[in-house]
Design a protein around this motif. Structure first.
Motif, PDB file in Angstrom:
ATOM      1  N   ASP A  35       0.740  -1.186   0.081  1.00 52.40           N
ATOM      2  CA  ASP A  35      -0.155   0.064  -0.122  1.00 52.40           C
ATOM      3  C   ASP A  35       0.881   1.347  -0.120  1.00 52.40           C
ATOM      4  O   ASP A  35       0.380   2.308   0.025  1.00 52.40           O
ATOM      5  CB  ASP A  35      -0.864   0.013   1.116  1.00 52.40           C
ATOM      6  N   SER A  36       2.107   1.044   0.001  1.00 53.00           N
ATOM      7  CA  SER A  36       3.006   2.423   0.150  1.00 53.00           C
ATOM      8  C   SER A  36       2.735   3.291  -1.103  1.00 53.00           C
ATOM      9  O   SER A  36       2.528   4.602  -0.800  1.00 53.00           O
ATOM     10  CB  SER A  36       4.389   2.020   0.026  1.00 53.00           C
ATOM     11  N   VAL A  37       2.551   3.032  -2.205  1.00 49.92           N
ATOM     12  CA  VAL A  37       2.305   3.968  -3.150  1.00 49.92           C
ATOM     13  C   VAL A  37       1.059   4.360  -3.194  1.00 49.92           C
ATOM     14  O   VAL A  37       0.847   5.590  -3.477  1.00 49.92           O
ATOM     15  CB  VAL A  37       2.532   3.072  -4.936  1.00 49.92           C
ATOM     16  N   LEU A  38       0.117   3.663  -3.042  1.00 49.54           N
ATOM     17  CA  LEU A  38      -1.263   4.093  -2.938  1.00 49.54           C
ATOM     18  C   LEU A  38      -1.512   5.174  -1.877  1.00 49.54           C
ATOM     19  O   LEU A  38      -2.041   6.096  -1.970  1.00 49.54           O
ATOM     20  CB  LEU A  38      -2.240   2.929  -2.701  1.00 49.54           C
ATOM     21  N   MET A  39      -0.841   4.841  -0.636  1.00 47.67           N
ATOM     22  CA  MET A  39      -0.997   5.777   0.323  1.00 47.67           C
ATOM     23  C   MET A  39      -0.452   6.977   0.041  1.00 47.67           C
ATOM     24  O   MET A  39      -0.806   8.109   0.537  1.00 47.67           O
ATOM     25  CB  MET A  39      -0.879   5.260   1.786  1.00 47.67           C
ATOM     26  N   GLY A  40       0.876   7.059  -0.603  1.00 49.97           N
ATOM     27  CA  GLY A  40       1.584   8.172  -0.934  1.00 49.97           C
ATOM     28  C   GLY A  40       0.878   8.905  -1.999  1.00 49.97           C
ATOM     29  O   GLY A  40       0.865  10.071  -1.840  1.00 49.97           O
ATOM     30  N   ALA A  41       0.113   8.343  -2.901  1.00 50.12           N
ATOM     31  CA  ALA A  41      -0.831   8.944  -3.851  1.00 50.12           C
ATOM     32  C   ALA A  41      -1.875   9.733  -3.059  1.00 50.12           C
ATOM     33  O   ALA A  41      -2.208  11.097  -3.447  1.00 50.12           O
ATOM     34  CB  ALA A  41      -1.468   8.151  -4.952  1.00 50.12           C
TER      35      ALA A  41
END
Length: 418
Positions: free
Chosen positions: A366-372
């Motif tokens: 989920d790192s990329v999604l939460m960064g987005a």
């Protein structure tokens, strides 16, 4: 006697001061949580009448709401105020080689809907259509009116070239560098949309919601189909002069070919190649190699150890250039950091006196999604405030957010959209 210019300036300055007061209170509530008028007056230095007036304006605009009461041991109960999270929404999209993830969050950062679909697109056009369909499906099922979505952010491999309207260096998504794909998404979704590198967003997500919180200089190393890195310094993303900072996969590596790169040595394909070279046969993925290593398969154990050593070389190079205090390992391979960290730390001690703390990502896939989502929220909160107007509760409608580039420019300039 007041000149004509001064007469114009005075109302304008008063409006600007009221706006500044309202933003100060809103930011304070967002940072500290629900508060009474009296406590806001104390922490901001504003007078109680000024606080009352600003809160009333924010409440009429739908940006704050009553959040209960506080009753002290002595004295009267006081009303508590908090930001209204439904004043706007932010959309995050993570485009990966294997999975597409979409999430919708309110202005508090609470996810109200999320969706994951396999990326089985064979062409760039088909992938763009898949993104549009997935986002449409999420929005339609969330119960949130599309016009309430103030900002969308897409995370993608590669570097987005704003001038040419295309992505560069997305080697694992064939055709993804074609111009106009993201303009097509903007037009079809009807939502303001920004594009960022996935490793950069992963770094921001991990900094905002994961292990990176409080780090002075945080590095996120994404190891999966490819190899990338995001850098957050004092809470701000560092992207370099042309957006390419962190593209460490292009660093040369002394392999069997003159064109070998660090990505060739460290990515998931490298793990599979190392396992095959040591006798593992049949269809293999990096995950299967790591799973076999957990079970004690000798070839898999050796392949994973080699991967740990090469990751240590990667961290050593990063440490020499950036001197981070914390490095997180993420991505498909990074998610098996439990098998890598001991080798990485031991090898790092033998390579360099510069030894940042190395840990596993807390957000995993989920790192990329939460960064987005976090990046979209920054803009969504600004837009919700800049476009504030009394909420038309009786009509059941809400203020429209800008959706075209011209309107977005108008918002940033502090005037109505063109």
């Amino acid at each position: 006697m007041i000149s004509g210019d001064e007469g114009v300036d005075q109302p304008m300055n008063a409006r600007r001061q009221r706006s500044n007061n309202e933003r100060l209170l809103l930011d304070r509530l967002r940072a500290d949580g629900p508060a009474s008028r009296a406590s806001l007056a104390r922490v901001t230095g504003l007078s109680k009448p000024t606080v009352s007036s600003a809160l009333a304006a924010l409440e009429r605009a739908g940006l704050v709401r009553e959040a209960g009461t506080h009753t002290p041991e002595r004295g009267r109960a006081s009303v508590l105020y908090a930001p209204d999270p439904t004043a706007g929404y932010a959309l995050g999209i993570d485009i990966g080689a294997t999975w597409l993830r979409v999430a919708l969050a309110d202005l508090d950062g609470t996810l109200v809907a999320r969706l994951e679909v396999r990326n089985q697109a064979r062409t760039a056009g088909a992938l763009a259509d898949l993104v549009i369909r997935a986002a449409d499906r999420l929005i339609d099922g969330s119960g949130v009116a599309r016009e309430r979505i103030a900002q969308a952010v897409v995370g993608t491999p590669g570097v987005y070239d704003e001038r040419r309207r295309r992505v560069r260096y997305a080697q694992h998504l064939p055709g993804w560098g074609r111009a106009g794909l993201f303009d097509r998404m903007r037009e079809r979704l009807g939502v303001p949309l920004a594009v960022h590198n996935d490793a950069n967003l992963a770094a921001l997500g991990e900094y905002a919601f994961g292990v990176g919180a409080g780090s002075r200089l945080f590095v996120y190393v994404m190891i999966g189909t490819g190899l990338g890195m995001g850098v957050v310094s004092a809470g701000r993303l560092f992207t370099g002069a042309n957006g390419g900072a962190g593209e460490i996969g292009f660093l040369p590596w002394p392999g069997r070919h003159r064109t070998d790169t660090l990505e060739d040595a460290v990515s998931g394909d490298a793990v599979v190649a190392a396992a095959r070279a040591r006798g593992m046969a049949g269809p293999l993925t990096a995950k299967e190699v790591f799973d076999a290593a957990r079970e004690g398969h000798p070839a898999a154990v050796e392949a994973v150890q080699l991967e740990g050593e090469r990751v240590a070389h990667t961290v050593a190079a990063v440490a020499a250039v950036l001197d981070p205090d914390l490095v997180a390992l993420g991505g498909g391979v990074g998610h098996s950091a439990d098998l890598l960290l001991r080798t990485v730390r031991r090898t790092l001690r033998s390579l360099t006196p510069l030894r940042p703390k190395v840990v596993a990502s807390a957000l995993a896939e989920d790192s990329v999604l939460m960064g987005a989502v976090a990046t979209a929220l920054d803009t969504a909160r600004d837009v919700a405030f800049e476009r504030r107007a009394p909420r038309q509760r009786s009509a059941g409608r809400s203020a429209r957010f800008p959706t075209t580039p011209a309107e977005r420019r108008g918002v940033r300039a502090g005037r109505p959209g063109e």
